[in-house]
Motif scaffolding. Structure first.
Motif, PDB file in Angstrom:
ATOM      1  N   ILE A  30       0.866  -1.179   0.000  1.00  0.00           N
ATOM      2  CA  ILE A  30       0.000   0.000   0.000  1.00  0.00           C
ATOM      3  C   ILE A  30       0.905   1.232   0.000  1.00  0.00           C
ATOM      4  CG2 ILE A  30      -1.765   1.280   1.269  1.00  0.00           C
ATOM      5  CD1 ILE A  30      -2.591  -1.429   2.503  1.00  0.00           C
ATOM      6  N   ARG A 372      -5.984   6.733  -1.157  1.00  0.00           N
ATOM      7  CA  ARG A 372      -6.170   5.403  -0.558  1.00  0.00           C
ATOM      8  C   ARG A 372      -7.542   5.324   0.081  1.00  0.00           C
ATOM      9  NH1 ARG A 372      -2.806   2.490  -3.125  1.00  0.00           N
ATOM     10  NH2 ARG A 372      -3.488   4.146  -4.520  1.00  0.00           N
ATOM     11  N   GLU A 376      -7.903   0.506   2.893  1.00  0.00           N
ATOM     12  CA  GLU A 376      -6.464   0.427   2.650  1.00  0.00           C
ATOM     13  C   GLU A 376      -5.684   1.155   3.749  1.00  0.00           C
ATOM     14  OE1 GLU A 376      -5.931   0.235  -2.164  1.00  0.00           O
ATOM     15  OE2 GLU A 376      -6.647   2.126  -1.296  1.00  0.00           O
ATOM     16  N   GLU A 379      -5.576  -0.963   6.856  1.00  0.00           N
ATOM     17  CA  GLU A 379      -4.622  -2.055   6.682  1.00  0.00           C
ATOM     18  C   GLU A 379      -3.184  -1.526   6.708  1.00  0.00           C
ATOM     19  OE1 GLU A 379      -2.852  -5.780   6.007  1.00  0.00           O
ATOM     20  OE2 GLU A 379      -4.781  -5.140   6.857  1.00  0.00           O
TER      21      GLU A 379
END
Length: 388
Positions: A30, A372, A376, A379
């Motif tokens: 990410i 994002r 996301e 996470e």
């Protein structure tokens, strides 16, 4: 082989935006790297409709394929001027924010002059500055923005500068907004010592908390150059921005661009003009919806970061500037571990005005959350906690 010019030979390799030599991200990492607008916030459908309407109007379409006046479309300049609270004659349309910065630097900074800059600083400005000078005076940025008292002390001690550069609203990377008191003080210093102030302000519309200090005191000075763009609102692909200039700099900037790019693309100006001047508040609704997205995303990321990262709640913009509080943790090691765990960000050292003296910036991490999703970001925070 043709030799490169001294200028081309001297340009530094860009730092930041993730140096691949520092770490190898895990597959599916990410990326919290760039100040990129949320895809959901970009006006794709509206742009398609505006484009269709433009090309179905033979007169308007033909005009948009011709040359534009060097300062830009009169209608678009008037719309921007109304929002900025200035005379349209002070607006010059640019090819995005970096182009505006380049025009500002080339207009008021002589070769090898000294320029005061934010520390930490947006690295892109240092790239622009290399065209004329590498002599900088780093000025600390704190919770109220550029430390104007520090700059005043250096000037009182004999330092002389051609310009001072700062990001006044939702600073990149440090989040801060230059307080009203410091805005007044900075303009007063510019008047006293005869330098120009270059204000890089692309995040100003993205406020979701706090009070706007306003731009009136900045626009009232004949020492300020305000650089803005549609990059963070309509999309960076448009390459469309503007300068708010004091009257005495308008003609020099126009003469300069006549020798560079001549004018901003008339098609892009025509499309944006149709959107923002529709009269139904379309642009303000677009901003309001985008701000709601960024408010949520900033909160999700900040609320779930590990305790070893200290942050302030942002009032707007696209960044979190997080300080690594545990002195036992090495920032470079944390970066490598985070990348291996599947999350990539910008190490604070990339934003030090003097890379040889990163100072406080070395213990900071810059997270960009704009593009994002909340899932996301949740996470990413979880992976960071695991890495730390």
């Amino acid at each position: 082989m043709t030799e490169l010019s001294a200028l081309a030979r001297g340009l530094s390799a860009p730092r930041g935006f993730v140096n691949a030599g520092m770490a190898v991200p895990a597959p599916g990492a990410i990326h919290l790297v760039g100040g990129i607008p949320a895809p959901e916030a970009l006006p794709v459908a509206a742009m398609a409709s505006a484009s269709a309407a433009l090309w179905s109007d033979p007169v308007a379409a033909t005009a948009s394929l011709q040359y534009s006046p060097a300062p830009g479309s009169a209608v678009l300049r008037s719309w921007i001027a109304e929002r900025e609270g200035v005379d349209p004659a002070r607006i010059v349309i640019t090819n995005g924010g970096m182009h505006g910065l380049m025009l500002a630097v080339l207009t008021v900074v002589d070769r090898d002059a000294t320029v005061a800059v934010d520390d930490p600083v947006f690295p892109g400005f240092l790239w622009a500055l290399e065209i004329t000078t590498r002599r900088i005076l780093p000025v600390p940025v704190d919770d109220e923005g550029l430390d104007v008292d520090h700059l005043a002390a250096r000037l009182a001690a004999g330092e002389r500068i051609a310009a001072a550069y700062t990001v006044p609203t939702f600073h990149n990377p440090a989040q801060a907004t230059l307080s009203a008191q410091r805005r007044h003080a900075l303009v007063a210093l510019a008047d006293r010592y005869g330098f120009h102030v270059i204000l890089d302000d692309p995040y100003r519309e993205l406020r979701f908390a706090g009070t706007d200090p306003g731009t009136a005191m900045l626009h009232a000075s004949d020492r300020t150059i305000h650089v803005n763009s549609f990059t963070k609102t309509l999309g960076p692909g448009l390459r469309l921005g503007w300068l708010v200039l004091p009257d005495h700099l308008v003609d020099p900037v126009v003469r300069l661009r006549n020798r560079l790019d001549v004018h901003t693309g008339a098609v892009t100006q025509a499309l944006v003009e149709r959107l923002v001047t529709s009269g139904d508040g379309w642009y303000d609704r677009l901003i309001r919806d985008a701000v709601a997205l960024y408010r949520e995303r900033a909160a999700v990321l900040r609320d779930h970061l590990p305790d070893s990262l200290e942050t302030r709640a942002p009032d707007g913009g696209l960044f979190l500037w997080a300080r690594l509080t545990d002195d036992r943790l090495d920032p470079a090691d944390v970066f490598r571990r985070a990348a291996a765990a599947g999350v990539v960000y910008q190490p604070g050292e990339f934003f030090a005005a003097d890379p040889k003296q990163p100072g406080r910036s070395a213990r900071y991490l810059r997270f960009a959350y704009g593009d994002r999703t909340p899932a996301e970001l949740y996470e990413a925070a979880r992976r960071l906690a695991r890495a730390i």
